[in-house]
Write a protein that holds these residues in place. Structure first.
Motif, PDB file in Angstrom:
ATOM      1  N   THR A 145       0.825  -1.213   0.000  1.00  0.00           N
ATOM      2  CA  THR A 145       0.000   0.000   0.000  1.00  0.00           C
ATOM      3  C   THR A 145       0.852   1.252   0.000  1.00  0.00           C
ATOM      4  OG1 THR A 145      -1.809  -1.120   1.170  1.00  0.00           O
ATOM      5  CG2 THR A 145      -1.749   1.286   1.283  1.00  0.00           C
ATOM      6  N   ILE A 146       1.891   1.272   0.815  1.00  0.00           N
ATOM      7  CA  ILE A 146       2.777   2.444   0.888  1.00  0.00           C
ATOM      8  C   ILE A 146       3.413   2.717  -0.468  1.00  0.00           C
ATOM      9  CG2 ILE A 146       4.960   3.252   1.872  1.00  0.00           C
ATOM     10  CD1 ILE A 146       4.065   1.840   4.500  1.00  0.00           C
ATOM     11  N   GLU A 147       3.784   1.661  -1.173  1.00  0.00           N
ATOM     12  CA  GLU A 147       4.386   1.827  -2.494  1.00  0.00           C
ATOM     13  C   GLU A 147       3.341   2.266  -3.522  1.00  0.00           C
ATOM     14  OE1 GLU A 147       7.962  -1.492  -1.967  1.00  0.00           O
ATOM     15  OE2 GLU A 147       6.143  -1.991  -3.106  1.00  0.00           O
ATOM     16  N   GLN A 148       2.170   1.643  -3.503  1.00  0.00           N
ATOM     17  CA  GLN A 148       1.133   1.976  -4.479  1.00  0.00           C
ATOM     18  C   GLN A 148       0.607   3.394  -4.298  1.00  0.00           C
ATOM     19  OE1 GLN A 148      -1.770  -1.183  -3.978  1.00  0.00           O
ATOM     20  NE2 GLN A 148      -0.815  -2.438  -5.560  1.00  0.00           N
ATOM     21  N   GLU A 149       0.425   3.804  -3.052  1.00  0.00           N
ATOM     22  CA  GLU A 149      -0.107   5.138  -2.770  1.00  0.00           C
ATOM     23  C   GLU A 149       0.991   6.205  -2.687  1.00  0.00           C
ATOM     24  OE1 GLU A 149      -3.069   5.748  -3.042  1.00  0.00           O
ATOM     25  OE2 GLU A 149      -4.382   4.207  -2.201  1.00  0.00           O
ATOM     26  N   LYS A 150       2.250   5.747  -2.835  1.00  0.00           N
ATOM     27  CA  LYS A 150       3.402   6.665  -2.784  1.00  0.00           C
ATOM     28  C   LYS A 150       3.376   7.499  -1.487  1.00  0.00           C
ATOM     29  CE  LYS A 150       3.990   7.034  -7.804  1.00  0.00           C
ATOM     30  NZ  LYS A 150       3.096   5.884  -8.106  1.00  0.00           N
ATOM     31  N   ASP A 154       8.875   7.214   5.585  1.00  0.00           N
ATOM     32  CA  ASP A 154      10.150   6.628   6.021  1.00  0.00           C
ATOM     33  C   ASP A 154      10.057   5.117   6.235  1.00  0.00           C
ATOM     34  OD1 ASP A 154      10.934   9.247   6.008  1.00  0.00           O
ATOM     35  OD2 ASP A 154      11.249   9.418   8.173  1.00  0.00           O
ATOM     36  N   PHE A 155       9.231   4.448   5.452  1.00  0.00           N
ATOM     37  CA  PHE A 155       9.078   3.006   5.623  1.00  0.00           C
ATOM     38  C   PHE A 155      10.350   2.273   5.215  1.00  0.00           C
ATOM     39  CE2 PHE A 155       8.069  -1.244   4.040  1.00  0.00           C
ATOM     40  CZ  PHE A 155       7.389  -1.775   5.134  1.00  0.00           C
ATOM     41  N   THR A 156      10.787   1.347   6.056  1.00  0.00           N
ATOM     42  CA  THR A 156      11.914   0.477   5.724  1.00  0.00           C
ATOM     43  C   THR A 156      11.545  -0.958   6.046  1.00  0.00           C
ATOM     44  OG1 THR A 156      12.959   0.659   7.909  1.00  0.00           O
ATOM     45  CG2 THR A 156      13.616   2.276   6.243  1.00  0.00           C
ATOM     46  N   LEU A 157      12.019  -1.862   5.228  1.00  0.00           N
ATOM     47  CA  LEU A 157      11.895  -3.289   5.504  1.00  0.00           C
ATOM     48  C   LEU A 157      13.270  -3.742   5.981  1.00  0.00           C
ATOM     49  CD1 LEU A 157       9.575  -5.338   5.250  1.00  0.00           C
ATOM     50  CD2 LEU A 157      10.601  -6.087   3.101  1.00  0.00           C
ATOM     51  N   THR A 158      13.340  -4.285   7.179  1.00  0.00           N
ATOM     52  CA  THR A 158      14.631  -4.551   7.801  1.00  0.00           C
ATOM     53  C   THR A 158      14.591  -5.879   8.548  1.00  0.00           C
ATOM     54  OG1 THR A 158      16.297  -3.593   9.281  1.00  0.00           O
ATOM     55  CG2 THR A 158      13.996  -3.298   9.906  1.00  0.00           C
ATOM     56  N   ARG A 159      15.662  -6.204   9.219  1.00  0.00           N
ATOM     57  CA  ARG A 159      15.670  -7.327  10.139  1.00  0.00           C
ATOM     58  C   ARG A 159      15.442  -6.798  11.545  1.00  0.00           C
ATOM     59  NH1 ARG A 159      14.997 -12.227   8.026  1.00  0.00           N
ATOM     60  NH2 ARG A 159      16.230 -13.255   9.656  1.00  0.00           N
ATOM     61  N   SER A 160      14.602  -7.467  12.273  1.00  0.00           N
ATOM     62  CA  SER A 160      14.402  -7.136  13.678  1.00  0.00           C
ATOM     63  C   SER A 160      15.134  -8.170  14.508  1.00  0.00           C
ATOM     64  CB  SER A 160      12.916  -7.133  14.037  1.00  0.00           C
ATOM     65  OG  SER A 160      12.718  -6.667  15.353  1.00  0.00           O
ATOM     66  N   ALA A 216      11.054  -7.404   9.582  1.00  0.00           N
ATOM     67  CA  ALA A 216      10.098  -6.479  10.198  1.00  0.00           C
ATOM     68  C   ALA A 216      10.147  -5.155   9.443  1.00  0.00           C
ATOM     69  CB  ALA A 216      10.421  -6.270  11.675  1.00  0.00           C
ATOM     70  N   GLY A 217       9.311  -4.225   9.853  1.00  0.00           N
ATOM     71  CA  GLY A 217       9.266  -2.923   9.206  1.00  0.00           C
ATOM     72  C   GLY A 217       9.314  -1.799  10.223  1.00  0.00           C
ATOM     73  N   THR A 218       9.779  -0.637   9.785  1.00  0.00           N
ATOM     74  CA  THR A 218       9.741   0.571  10.608  1.00  0.00           C
ATOM     75  C   THR A 218       9.178   1.703   9.760  1.00  0.00           C
ATOM     76  OG1 THR A 218      11.965   1.359  10.025  1.00  0.00           O
ATOM     77  CG2 THR A 218      11.804  -0.215  11.834  1.00  0.00           C
ATOM     78  N   PRO A 221       4.827   6.677  11.842  1.00  0.00           N
ATOM     79  CA  PRO A 221       3.403   6.321  11.858  1.00  0.00           C
ATOM     80  C   PRO A 221       2.468   7.492  11.590  1.00  0.00           C
ATOM     81  CG  PRO A 221       4.345   6.270  14.072  1.00  0.00           C
ATOM     82  CD  PRO A 221       5.492   6.407  13.126  1.00  0.00           C
ATOM     83  N   TYR A 222       2.766   8.659  12.126  1.00  0.00           N
ATOM     84  CA  TYR A 222       1.884   9.812  11.934  1.00  0.00           C
ATOM     85  C   TYR A 222       1.801  10.195  10.462  1.00  0.00           C
ATOM     86  CZ  TYR A 222       0.087  14.611  12.574  1.00  0.00           C
ATOM     87  OH  TYR A 222      -0.655  15.769  12.512  1.00  0.00           O
ATOM     88  N   LYS A 223       2.932  10.190   9.762  1.00  0.00           N
ATOM     89  CA  LYS A 223       2.920  10.531   8.338  1.00  0.00           C
ATOM     90  C   LYS A 223       2.123   9.510   7.535  1.00  0.00           C
ATOM     91  CE  LYS A 223       7.209  13.224   7.900  1.00  0.00           C
ATOM     92  NZ  LYS A 223       8.527  13.291   7.217  1.00  0.00           N
ATOM     93  N   PHE A 224       2.240   8.246   7.912  1.00  0.00           N
ATOM     94  CA  PHE A 224       1.496   7.203   7.217  1.00  0.00           C
ATOM     95  C   PHE A 224      -0.008   7.419   7.365  1.00  0.00           C
ATOM     96  CE2 PHE A 224      -0.494   2.894   7.741  1.00  0.00           C
ATOM     97  CZ  PHE A 224      -0.526   2.571   6.397  1.00  0.00           C
TER      98      PHE A 224
END
Length: 483
Positions: A145-150, A154-160, A216-218, A221-224
């Motif tokens: 969704t973040i990618e489609q809606e641009k 600051d979304f990142t896909l990372t290792r937790s 996991a992701g980071t 949240p407020y901007k999202f």
């Protein structure tokens, strides 16, 4: 460090939030002056938005709460069901995303080691695995969704990385890992577990005895959420901030009358997405979903100092088993919170407490020098707390959210009680709830985990039980009963 306060937000009609005589006067309504949080340093232009000067007299669907749950439900109603010819109104007691979502740690982290084994013990391996797998799908759906809606959040896909610094706890964690692996659960293929002398070098945490990593992701949240607010308002959803719903009553003809300080409005269907505050309108949830405060902060290094690079998010458990969650940010700052073990015995400071204008006194100094004492390489950075704040979460008696049709109530739905773990579950839960609302289907026809379903059994179990027998204050003595 004392909590910072902010001036009351100015509404579109040039009055302040203080104009509502009800806001902040009930344990089931939020304080009208929340402490400042880093995420909301720059307010979005729709933060205090009202779609019209007067409250609408009627809306087909009224959603109570403009946090993650309420906004996500509205988004899925309008995006997933474009032929839906229904008016939608969101009522929010304060500004949009001013509650727990706008005050959390920005961690969209599936639960692999927390309550999943407990859920398996209570309801079987399949029911426990449903939750873990649902949260993994939730993270992937968020990313899509973040990618489609641009959405710039600051979304990142990372290792937790889960870290244990207590030897006994590390051994128990390894036993959990072995058990979960032996169950043959596919999602465990993403988990790597480490013990031995090299653990500290792998995770970077001093005195670490064991660690595990998984995806996991980071995010911010407020901007999202506020970008979603833009999208739904543009799609025709009515948003009315600083308009707390104080009661919902049947109109005698199958609809509902909703009371607010700005007048009454009528609705055909109602969605309770006000999380910690839901029992103010639905008293049957009083012991099922309890408002509980948590603490979070932002740590920075002085100007001219380069912060050591952290690429992973963390759950750290100290030698004395104090748990903290942490995410690094690209600007070198750190968001860290938790420390519940420090303040748990001071119940008046956090349990059944909605005052997010003040810090939790017993834990407000815990994160001083946290990075220096916890992470290798941070000893001489002079890292210190830049901002610190509290948030009010909705904790459920059995640690599962309450989602679905309110038992015994037609056309009323609930999406609440996330136990400080809403980021990994709300997005897809709201999507499925929207299907229930639009298509009038039962919970069992959705893809949500069975343990998320609200029920009269769960309501009665909490109402008839003692707080210390539940998961919030105790150890869940109802483990042998059916969910």
């Amino acid at each position: 460090m004392p909590a910072r306060t902010q001036e009351l937000p100015i509404r579109a009609d040039n009055s302040s939030a203080a104009a509502s005589p009800i806001a902040g006067t009930s344990k089931c309504l939020p304080s009208h002056m929340p402490g400042e949080t880093f995420w909301q340093t720059s307010r979005h232009h729709l933060h205090d938005h009202r779609s019209s000067e007067e409250l609408p007299s009627h809306s087909d669907i009224v959603i109570i709460g403009a946090g993650y749950a309420g906004v996500a439900t509205a988004y899925h109603l309008v995006k997933d069901h474009p032929s839906l010819n229904k008016s939608i109104t969101i009522l929010e007691a304060r500004g949009a995303c001013s509650g727990a979502t706008g005050r959390n740690g920005g961690h969209a982290r599936p639960d692999f080691y927390g309550h999943i084994p407990t859920y398996m013990d209570r309801a079987g391996a399949e029911a426990g695995a449903e939750i873990a797998e649902f949260e993994i799908r939730n993270l992937r759906a968020l990313k899509k969704t973040i990618e489609q809606e641009k959405i710039d959040c600051d979304f990142t896909l990372t290792r937790s990385i889960d870290v244990w610094c207590n030897a006994d706890s590390a051994s128990k964690a390894k036993a959990v890992y072995d058990r979960m692996t032996a169950e043959g659960l596919e999602y465990m293929e993403d988990v790597a577990f480490y013990t031995g002398n090299e653990v500290e070098g792998i995770c970077g945490v001093k005195d670490a005895k064991a660690c595990a990593s998984f995806t996991a992701g980071t995010m911010w949240p407020y901007k999202f959420i506020m970008r979603l607010v833009e999208l739904i308002v543009d799609a025709g959803v009515n948003l009315h901030t600083h308009t707390p719903a104080t009661s919902v009553s049947p109109d005698g003809e199958g609809g509902f009358i909703i009371d607010t300080p700005r007048g009454k409005m009528h609705a055909n269907k109602v969605v309770y997405a006000n999380n910690a505050y839901v029992s103010g309108i639905l008293p049957q949830y009083k012991k099922n979903i309890v408002p509980c405060k948590g603490i979070c902060c932002r740590i920075t290094v002085p100007e001219g100092v380069t912060a050591p690079l952290l690429n992973n998010s963390y759950i750290n458990r100290t030698e004395d088993n104090v748990l903290s969650y942490l995410i690094p940010r690209a600007d070198g700052s750190i968001i860290v919170g938790g420390a519940a073990a420090i303040f748990k015995k001071h119940e008046d400071q956090w349990y059944d407490n909605v005052d997010d204008s003040v810090l939790i006194d017993s834990a407000k100094d815990y994160y001083n020098n946290y990075m220096q004492r916890t992470y290798r390489g941070w000893e001489n950075t002079a890292a210190k707390i830049d901002q610190i704040w509290t948030g009010v979460m909705g904790y459920s008696y059995d640690s599962n959210p309450h989602i679905g049709a309110v038992p015994g109530e037609k056309d009323q739905y609930i999406l609440a009680g996330f136990n400080g773990h809403g980021m990994p579950v709300i997005w897809l839960s709201a999507k499925e709830l929207a299907q229930m609302i639009v298509n009038d289907i039962p919970f069992e026809k959705t893809t949500m985990p069975r343990l998320f379903q609200t029920s009269q059994f769960r309501i009665d179990r909490a109402l008839n039980g003692k707080p210390e027998d539940g998961d919030i204050l105790g150890s869940g003595k109802f483990a042998a009963t059916k969910p």
